[in-house]
Design an enzyme around this catalytic site. Sequence first.
Site, PDB file in Angstrom:
ATOM      1  N   TRP A 190      34.351  48.120  44.952  1.00 31.64           N
ATOM      2  CA  TRP A 190      33.802  49.370  44.396  1.00 31.64           C
ATOM      3  C   TRP A 190      34.768  50.077  43.448  1.00 31.64           C
ATOM      4  CZ3 TRP A 190      37.328  52.973  45.621  1.00 31.64           C
ATOM      5  CH2 TRP A 190      38.093  52.777  46.780  1.00 31.64           C
ATOM      6  N   ASN A 191      36.048  49.702  43.443  1.00 33.71           N
ATOM      7  CA  ASN A 191      37.010  50.583  42.757  1.00 33.71           C
ATOM      8  C   ASN A 191      36.974  50.498  41.233  1.00 33.71           C
ATOM      9  OD1 ASN A 191      38.220  48.066  42.906  1.00 33.71           O
ATOM     10  ND2 ASN A 191      40.277  48.875  43.205  1.00 33.71           N
ATOM     11  N   ARG A 232      35.378  40.554  34.509  1.00 36.24           N
ATOM     12  CA  ARG A 232      36.514  39.615  34.608  1.00 36.24           C
ATOM     13  C   ARG A 232      36.055  38.257  35.142  1.00 36.24           C
ATOM     14  NH1 ARG A 232      41.848  42.414  37.159  1.00 36.24           N
ATOM     15  NH2 ARG A 232      40.901  41.770  39.099  1.00 36.24           N
ATOM     16  N   LYS A 281      27.276  39.723  43.449  1.00 37.90           N
ATOM     17  CA  LYS A 281      27.019  40.758  44.459  1.00 37.90           C
ATOM     18  C   LYS A 281      28.021  41.900  44.278  1.00 37.90           C
ATOM     19  CE  LYS A 281      28.337  42.006  48.342  1.00 37.90           C
ATOM     20  NZ  LYS A 281      28.169  43.464  48.267  1.00 37.90           N
ATOM     21  N   GLU A 324      41.173  37.557  44.584  1.00 36.84           N
ATOM     22  CA  GLU A 324      41.929  38.705  44.037  1.00 36.84           C
ATOM     23  C   GLU A 324      41.938  39.767  45.128  1.00 36.84           C
ATOM     24  OE1 GLU A 324      43.400  38.812  41.128  1.00 36.84           O
ATOM     25  OE2 GLU A 324      42.557  37.050  40.154  1.00 36.84           O
ATOM     26  N   CYS A 338      44.181  48.138  43.152  1.00 42.27           N
ATOM     27  CA  CYS A 338      45.009  47.121  43.804  1.00 42.27           C
ATOM     28  C   CYS A 338      46.401  47.107  43.187  1.00 42.27           C
ATOM     29  CB  CYS A 338      44.353  45.756  43.667  1.00 42.27           C
ATOM     30  SG  CYS A 338      43.924  45.388  41.958  1.00 42.27           S
ATOM     31  N   GLU A 376      48.341  49.326  52.229  1.00 45.42           N
ATOM     32  CA  GLU A 376      47.830  49.768  50.934  1.00 45.42           C
ATOM     33  C   GLU A 376      47.266  51.185  51.118  1.00 45.42           C
ATOM     34  OE1 GLU A 376      44.508  47.350  49.663  1.00 45.42           O
ATOM     35  OE2 GLU A 376      45.235  47.364  47.609  1.00 45.42           O
ATOM     36  N   SER A 393      47.255  45.701  33.295  1.00 44.14           N
ATOM     37  CA  SER A 393      45.918  45.138  33.025  1.00 44.14           C
ATOM     38  C   SER A 393      45.690  44.911  31.540  1.00 44.14           C
ATOM     39  CB  SER A 393      44.845  46.092  33.554  1.00 44.14           C
ATOM     40  OG  SER A 393      45.067  46.328  34.921  1.00 44.14           O
TER      41      SER A 393
HETATM   42  P1  NAP Z   1      36.064  44.868  50.639  1.00 41.36           P
HETATM   43  O1  NAP Z   1      35.656  45.741  51.751  1.00 41.36           O
HETATM   44  O2  NAP Z   1      36.816  43.641  50.960  1.00 41.36           O
HETATM   45  O3  NAP Z   1      34.720  44.521  49.858  1.00 41.36           O
HETATM   46  C1  NAP Z   1      34.716  43.798  48.654  1.00 41.36           C
HETATM   47  C2  NAP Z   1      33.362  43.167  48.453  1.00 41.36           C
HETATM   48  O4  NAP Z   1      33.136  42.212  49.499  1.00 41.36           O
HETATM   49  C3  NAP Z   1      32.193  44.146  48.515  1.00 41.36           C
HETATM   50  O5  NAP Z   1      31.213  43.737  47.610  1.00 41.36           O
HETATM   51  C4  NAP Z   1      31.715  43.975  49.947  1.00 41.36           C
HETATM   52  O6  NAP Z   1      30.366  44.320  50.139  1.00 41.36           O
HETATM   53  C5  NAP Z   1      31.888  42.485  50.111  1.00 41.36           C
HETATM   54  N1  NAP Z   1      31.936  42.048  51.510  1.00 41.36           N
HETATM   55  C6  NAP Z   1      32.443  42.709  52.572  1.00 41.36           C
HETATM   56  N2  NAP Z   1      32.288  41.972  53.694  1.00 41.36           N
HETATM   57  C7  NAP Z   1      31.669  40.821  53.313  1.00 41.36           C
HETATM   58  C8  NAP Z   1      31.224  39.663  54.008  1.00 41.36           C
HETATM   59  N3  NAP Z   1      31.379  39.515  55.326  1.00 41.36           N
HETATM   60  N4  NAP Z   1      30.615  38.677  53.302  1.00 41.36           N
HETATM   61  C9  NAP Z   1      30.442  38.801  51.969  1.00 41.36           C
HETATM   62  N5  NAP Z   1      30.835  39.877  51.262  1.00 41.36           N
HETATM   63  C10 NAP Z   1      31.452  40.871  51.921  1.00 41.36           C
HETATM   64  O7  NAP Z   1      36.942  45.641  49.575  1.00 41.36           O
HETATM   65  P2  NAP Z   1      36.679  47.045  48.902  1.00 41.36           P
HETATM   66  O8  NAP Z   1      36.966  48.107  49.904  1.00 41.36           O
HETATM   67  O9  NAP Z   1      35.338  47.060  48.220  1.00 41.36           O
HETATM   68  O10 NAP Z   1      37.763  47.056  47.736  1.00 41.36           O
HETATM   69  C11 NAP Z   1      39.064  47.488  47.909  1.00 41.36           C
HETATM   70  C12 NAP Z   1      40.007  46.298  48.043  1.00 41.36           C
HETATM   71  O11 NAP Z   1      39.885  45.466  46.900  1.00 41.36           O
HETATM   72  C13 NAP Z   1      41.452  46.723  48.089  1.00 41.36           C
HETATM   73  O12 NAP Z   1      42.133  46.005  49.081  1.00 41.36           O
HETATM   74  C14 NAP Z   1      41.967  46.334  46.698  1.00 41.36           C
HETATM   75  O13 NAP Z   1      43.353  46.099  46.649  1.00 41.36           O
HETATM   76  C15 NAP Z   1      41.177  45.120  46.418  1.00 41.36           C
HETATM   77  N6  NAP Z   1      41.150  44.854  44.974  1.00 41.36           N
HETATM   78  C16 NAP Z   1      41.862  43.792  44.492  1.00 41.36           C
HETATM   79  C17 NAP Z   1      41.880  43.529  43.129  1.00 41.36           C
HETATM   80  C18 NAP Z   1      42.663  42.369  42.567  1.00 41.36           C
HETATM   81  O14 NAP Z   1      42.386  41.992  41.441  1.00 41.36           O
HETATM   82  N7  NAP Z   1      43.607  41.785  43.289  1.00 41.36           N
HETATM   83  C19 NAP Z   1      41.174  44.359  42.256  1.00 41.36           C
HETATM   84  C20 NAP Z   1      40.469  45.433  42.780  1.00 41.36           C
HETATM   85  C21 NAP Z   1      40.458  45.662  44.153  1.00 41.36           C
HETATM   86  P3  NAP Z   1      29.966  45.779  50.695  1.00 41.36           P
HETATM   87  O15 NAP Z   1      30.076  46.666  49.561  1.00 41.36           O
HETATM   88  O16 NAP Z   1      28.587  45.601  51.165  1.00 41.36           O
HETATM   89  O17 NAP Z   1      30.922  46.096  51.805  1.00 41.36           O
END
Ligand code: NAP
Length: 489
Positions: free
Chosen positions: A162-163, A171, A186, A262, A296, A393, A453
């Site tokens: 979502w961020n 990307r 998704k 990622e 992130c 984090e 970035s």
């Molecule tokens: P998240 O809770 O891991 O969710 C990411 C995505 O995965 C969402 O679309 C989520 O859907 C989906 N998801 C969750 N559980 C799932 C499952 N069991 N099966 C399939 N899909 C599933 O992360 P977030 O809170 O949205 O994002 C924050 C995190 O992203 C932070 O840790 C940040 O560091 C990381 N991030 C990393 C990068 C990078 O490039 N390294 C860039 C941006 C963000 P729902 O919305 O339905 O939960």
Amino acid sequence: MTTITASEEQRVLDNVPKRLYIGGEWRDGSKGTFSVEDPAIGEPLCEIADASADDAKAALDAAVEAGAHWSQHPPRERGEILRRAFEAIIAREDELALLMTLEMGKPLKESKAEVAYGAEFLRWFSEQAVRIEGRYAVAPNGQGRLLTMQQPVGPCLLITPWNFPLAMGTRKIGPAIAAGCTMVVKPAQLTPLSMLALAKILEDAGLPSGVLNLVSATSSGETMGPLIADPRLRKLSFTGSTEVGKKLMEQASDNLLRLSMELGGNAPFIVFDDADVDDAVQGALIAKMRNIGEACTAANRFHVAESIAGPFAEKLAEKLGAMKVGRGTEDGVDVGPLIDQSQRSKVTELVDDAVGRGARPLVGGHAREGAGYFYDPTVLADVPDDANLLREEIFGPVAPVRAFDDEDEAIAAANATEYGLVAYVYTSNFKRALRVCERLETGMVGLNQGMVSNAAAPFGGIKQSGFGREGGPEGIQEYLETKYVAVNL
Ligand code: NAP
């Protein structure tokens, strides 16, 4: 800049398709709808389609069916579709930025920057589509020939957080389209609107039916699990938390899917005593406060040479204290709300833990009363070694500052984390700069700058920050397989 009116907000929301996009058709979700909230006021913005596992399967069916034609589609035309979409995004930059601010909360100027950054991936990969190359070599024994070709991986599942509601999609979508892959996307349930708007833009830019399918859902595990288990899927590209990434990787092992992961970060920001302190503070402001700290790549902890740690922390506190907190649509706002109550509670807990162990707040340190999920920009000095926010984090506007004595200690502290996405280094000593960059255990380093970035550069991490690269010439490789043909002459 003037404050946005309610009718402008409504017009932007009305323009977004709110249904699933499958096989070139916009259709209802089998599980009804769910609501998307404005985090600045904690109220619903609109309702969008909620997909079931069957809807997700229909999306994969469409991607598989479109795959045969799309992989043969002329690369130049694939690139031109991306280029048209890039131009359409730029032409509608203000509207898309407002949409993003409404669903995610960041100030309009930051949303605009993300729209431009997100669009840039489409432009970059429109240029890469015609640069997919192979090799022709004489075998070492001189008799045969070795032909190497690159082909699209096949149907991909792209899951985004979502961020950065738009850029985390472009990307992946940019290189997938350029490489000739089809896909199911998704988006995060908290911020699906920017991606829905993008799907419409790509449709209008001439992307053939079934190449991109979009499924919004409240039950991500239930809808995505069967897709990951489906032998027709070839690749999973995931951006999100390390915890979820690991689960998906486990699921993906059954089909030995190609993976790009990622994941989370815990970026150190190191300031040596030979750095220009004002420059370092300016860089720190960007590395910490971009996206309200919900990136992130956000600087998670500041390691500053003992002799300048005091002035650095004071100057940073002065800057953060002067930032205007408010709804991102309002004039002059620098810091929007956090995404939801659970994120704000996590930030509150981490700050309370650090203060309980002896950290000293120079500014902020509290959640804001009233509607929305606001947290005051915070600088903590004298943060003790055992504070949880040095290891976890933070994902919020909180800057913990610690002092170090020498270079070895700074590097040891920077690397003392399971994560390895990015680090920031401020120094005016060239030899030290290279030495430190080499010793940092991260996929990226910001050297005398607070942001890394760039669509033309390979973004990605090591250790528990995952693997795979997005952007740059490397980005398209994630969507290509190498095939070798042994030629008998
Ligand atoms: P998240 O809770 O891991 O969710 C990411 C995505 O995965 C969402 O679309 C989520 O859907 C989906 N998801 C969750 N559980 C799932 C499952 N069991 N099966 C399939 N899909 C599933 O992360 P977030 O809170 O949205 O994002 C924050 C995190 O992203 C932070 O840790 C940040 O560091 C990381 N991030 C990393 C990068 C990078 O490039 N390294 C860039 C941006 C963000 P729902 O919305 O339905 O939960």
